[in-house]
Scaffold this active site. Structure first.
Site, PDB file in Angstrom:
ATOM      1  N   GLY A   1      44.497  51.606  45.102  1.00  0.00           N
ATOM      2  CA  GLY A   1      44.691  51.219  43.704  1.00  0.00           C
ATOM      3  C   GLY A   1      43.662  51.695  42.709  1.00  0.00           C
ATOM      4  O   GLY A   1      43.971  51.879  41.535  1.00  0.00           O
TER       5      GLY A   1
ATOM      6  N   GLU B   1      37.325  48.422  41.909  1.00  0.00           N
ATOM      7  CA  GLU B   1      38.622  47.906  42.339  1.00  0.00           C
ATOM      8  C   GLU B   1      39.596  47.974  41.168  1.00  0.00           C
ATOM      9  O   GLU B   1      39.192  47.943  40.005  1.00  0.00           O
ATOM     10  CB  GLU B   1      38.420  46.468  42.832  1.00  0.00           C
ATOM     11  CG  GLU B   1      39.640  45.719  43.277  1.00  0.00           C
ATOM     12  CD  GLU B   1      40.377  46.334  44.454  1.00  0.00           C
ATOM     13  OE1 GLU B   1      40.793  47.507  44.343  1.00  0.00           O
ATOM     14  OE2 GLU B   1      40.585  45.618  45.453  1.00  0.00           O
ATOM     15  N   ASP B   2      40.872  48.080  41.465  1.00  0.00           N
ATOM     16  CA  ASP B   2      41.871  48.121  40.399  1.00  0.00           C
ATOM     17  C   ASP B   2      42.063  46.740  39.785  1.00  0.00           C
ATOM     18  O   ASP B   2      42.119  46.580  38.570  1.00  0.00           O
ATOM     19  CB  ASP B   2      43.219  48.678  40.896  1.00  0.00           C
ATOM     20  CG  ASP B   2      43.750  47.979  42.150  1.00  0.00           C
ATOM     21  OD1 ASP B   2      43.042  47.121  42.718  1.00  0.00           O
ATOM     22  OD2 ASP B   2      44.877  48.301  42.565  1.00  0.00           O
TER      23      ASP B   2
ATOM     24  N   ASP C   1      42.653  39.560  42.031  1.00  0.00           N
ATOM     25  CA  ASP C   1      43.713  38.571  41.861  1.00  0.00           C
ATOM     26  C   ASP C   1      43.203  37.253  42.460  1.00  0.00           C
ATOM     27  O   ASP C   1      42.489  36.509  41.800  1.00  0.00           O
ATOM     28  CB  ASP C   1      44.960  39.130  42.567  1.00  0.00           C
ATOM     29  CG  ASP C   1      46.213  38.311  42.371  1.00  0.00           C
ATOM     30  OD1 ASP C   1      46.519  37.957  41.232  1.00  0.00           O
ATOM     31  OD2 ASP C   1      46.907  38.032  43.363  1.00  0.00           O
TER      32      ASP C   1
ATOM     33  N   LYS D   1      42.444  38.665  37.034  1.00  0.00           N
ATOM     34  CA  LYS D   1      43.320  37.526  36.715  1.00  0.00           C
ATOM     35  C   LYS D   1      42.549  36.247  37.004  1.00  0.00           C
ATOM     36  O   LYS D   1      42.619  35.728  38.124  1.00  0.00           O
ATOM     37  CB  LYS D   1      44.572  37.554  37.607  1.00  0.00           C
ATOM     38  CG  LYS D   1      45.511  38.732  37.396  1.00  0.00           C
ATOM     39  CD  LYS D   1      46.669  38.631  38.380  1.00  0.00           C
ATOM     40  CE  LYS D   1      47.646  39.774  38.259  1.00  0.00           C
ATOM     41  NZ  LYS D   1      48.625  39.792  39.370  1.00  0.00           N
TER      42      LYS D   1
ATOM     43  N   PHE E   1      52.381  39.947  37.300  1.00  0.00           N
ATOM     44  CA  PHE E   1      52.313  41.131  38.140  1.00  0.00           C
ATOM     45  C   PHE E   1      52.321  42.385  37.277  1.00  0.00           C
ATOM     46  O   PHE E   1      53.129  42.512  36.362  1.00  0.00           O
ATOM     47  CB  PHE E   1      53.486  41.164  39.125  1.00  0.00           C
ATOM     48  CG  PHE E   1      53.311  42.218  40.164  1.00  0.00           C
ATOM     49  CD1 PHE E   1      52.461  42.009  41.240  1.00  0.00           C
ATOM     50  CD2 PHE E   1      53.963  43.435  40.055  1.00  0.00           C
ATOM     51  CE1 PHE E   1      52.268  43.001  42.192  1.00  0.00           C
ATOM     52  CE2 PHE E   1      53.784  44.426  41.003  1.00  0.00           C
ATOM     53  CZ  PHE E   1      52.936  44.213  42.071  1.00  0.00           C
ATOM     54  N   VAL E   2      51.400  43.297  37.552  1.00  0.00           N
ATOM     55  CA  VAL E   2      51.283  44.524  36.756  1.00  0.00           C
ATOM     56  C   VAL E   2      51.356  45.778  37.632  1.00  0.00           C
ATOM     57  O   VAL E   2      51.020  45.726  38.810  1.00  0.00           O
ATOM     58  CB  VAL E   2      49.967  44.536  35.937  1.00  0.00           C
ATOM     59  CG1 VAL E   2      49.995  43.485  34.845  1.00  0.00           C
ATOM     60  CG2 VAL E   2      48.739  44.336  36.830  1.00  0.00           C
TER      61      VAL E   2
ATOM     62  N   ARG F   1      52.192  53.918  40.731  1.00  0.00           N
ATOM     63  CA  ARG F   1      50.752  54.229  40.637  1.00  0.00           C
ATOM     64  C   ARG F   1      50.469  55.367  39.669  1.00  0.00           C
ATOM     65  O   ARG F   1      49.398  55.471  39.100  1.00  0.00           O
ATOM     66  CB  ARG F   1      50.191  54.624  42.009  1.00  0.00           C
ATOM     67  CG  ARG F   1      50.201  53.528  43.038  1.00  0.00           C
ATOM     68  CD  ARG F   1      49.315  53.937  44.221  1.00  0.00           C
ATOM     69  NE  ARG F   1      49.520  53.114  45.404  1.00  0.00           N
ATOM     70  CZ  ARG F   1      48.941  51.934  45.625  1.00  0.00           C
ATOM     71  NH1 ARG F   1      48.124  51.435  44.719  1.00  0.00           N
ATOM     72  NH2 ARG F   1      49.177  51.259  46.726  1.00  0.00           N
TER      73      ARG F   1
HETATM   74  P1  IMP Z   1      43.388  39.647  45.996  1.00  0.00           P
HETATM   75  O1  IMP Z   1      42.781  39.700  47.378  1.00  0.00           O
HETATM   76  O2  IMP Z   1      44.413  38.563  45.901  1.00  0.00           O
HETATM   77  O3  IMP Z   1      42.357  39.558  44.900  1.00  0.00           O
HETATM   78  O4  IMP Z   1      44.238  40.950  45.826  1.00  0.00           O
HETATM   79  C1  IMP Z   1      43.707  42.110  45.373  1.00  0.00           C
HETATM   80  C2  IMP Z   1      44.632  43.274  45.672  1.00  0.00           C
HETATM   81  O5  IMP Z   1      45.994  42.906  45.502  1.00  0.00           O
HETATM   82  C3  IMP Z   1      44.364  44.381  44.698  1.00  0.00           C
HETATM   83  O6  IMP Z   1      43.490  45.317  45.252  1.00  0.00           O
HETATM   84  C4  IMP Z   1      45.735  44.953  44.460  1.00  0.00           C
HETATM   85  O7  IMP Z   1      45.957  46.012  45.361  1.00  0.00           O
HETATM   86  C5  IMP Z   1      46.698  43.858  44.767  1.00  0.00           C
HETATM   87  N1  IMP Z   1      47.221  43.243  43.520  1.00  0.00           N
HETATM   88  C6  IMP Z   1      46.891  42.035  42.995  1.00  0.00           C
HETATM   89  N2  IMP Z   1      47.553  41.771  41.875  1.00  0.00           N
HETATM   90  C7  IMP Z   1      48.341  42.851  41.659  1.00  0.00           C
HETATM   91  C8  IMP Z   1      49.273  43.198  40.619  1.00  0.00           C
HETATM   92  O8  IMP Z   1      49.521  42.463  39.650  1.00  0.00           O
HETATM   93  N3  IMP Z   1      49.874  44.410  40.740  1.00  0.00           N
HETATM   94  C9  IMP Z   1      49.640  45.251  41.777  1.00  0.00           C
HETATM   95  N4  IMP Z   1      48.777  44.976  42.765  1.00  0.00           N
HETATM   96  C10 IMP Z   1      48.130  43.787  42.708  1.00  0.00           C
HETATM   97 MG    MG Z   2      44.020  47.360  45.774  1.00  0.00          MG
END
Ligand code: IMP
Ligand code: MG
Length: 175
Positions: free
Chosen positions: A45, A99-100, A103, A131, A152-153, A165
């Site tokens: 990402g 990181e992209d 979440d 977020k 969701f984005v 992407r």
């Molecule tokens: P986390 O462990 O829940 O913080 O998830 C992080 C990962 O989930 C990121 O590196 C993204 O690859 C993916 N992710 C989380 N939210 C989104 C979204 O809104 N769109 C696309 N990928 C997401």
């Molecule tokens: Mg990611």
């Protein structure tokens, strides 16, 4: 705009993204003056964010890429795989993770905990999107592009089931 079965609408346009990345890079250039940080970009990402950010970094610095994956379709699976592909010795290095999106924060917490065991001088996080409402871990994020609501984005590196992407702008799920 449709990706697979879902409709998306424009959320953050490419101009705003570029502008914000420039601002974030300026802060990093200031914070790391005289240091030689190692940027650790999380694939897949972060590739666009990392690319645009690095073009604005004026430090003697290195970048490398690692992979983890915790996300399937539009819901976090909660399952986190191991870090893949870290070849560099990070002992006594100043690490900036790129990181992209953060979440739930579980991926980033897992990555930082794993990296800490390797003895770096410092670890900070730079994420294009954050977020805050979704965060469930105790995570300090030093560099944030945009704080966004819990939608969701896709685009600018972020995917929906592998697609989207390549988009230059960031889109959100249409309600
Ligand atoms: P986390 O462990 O829940 O913080 O998830 C992080 C990962 O989930 C990121 O590196 C993204 O690859 C993916 N992710 C989380 N939210 C989104 C979204 O809104 N769109 C696309 N990928 C997401
Ligand atoms: Mg990611």
């Amino acid at each position: 705009m449709k990706i697979k079965d879902k409709e998306f609408q424009i959320f953050i346009d490419k101009k705003a993204i570029k502008k914000r990345i420039k601002e974030v890079a300026a802060v990093i250039n200031e914070d790391y003056k005289g240091k030689t940080p190692l940027f650790l970009a999380i694939l897949n990402g972060s590739f666009m964010f990392a690319s645009d950010l690095m073009k604005q970094v004026r430090l003697d610095s290195e970048i490398t890429f690692i992979k983890v994956s915790s996300y399937k379709a539009t819901q976090s699976t909660g399952k986190i795989k191991e870090l893949l592909g870290l070849q560099e010795n990070i002992f006594k290095r100043d690490i900036i993770i790129l990181e992209d999106i953060v979440d739930s924060g579980q991926t980033m917490t897992h990555i930082t905990e794993a990296l800490k065991t390797l003895g770096p001088s410092s670890i900070e996080i730079g994420t294009l999107l954050f977020k805050p409402e979704a965060l469930v871990t105790d995570l300090h994020i030093k560099y944030i592009g945009f704080e966004i609501p819990n939608n969701f984005v896709v685009g600018f590196g972020l995917d929906y089931d592998g697609y989207g992407r390549n988009l230059k702008d960031i889109y959100r799920l249409k309600d």
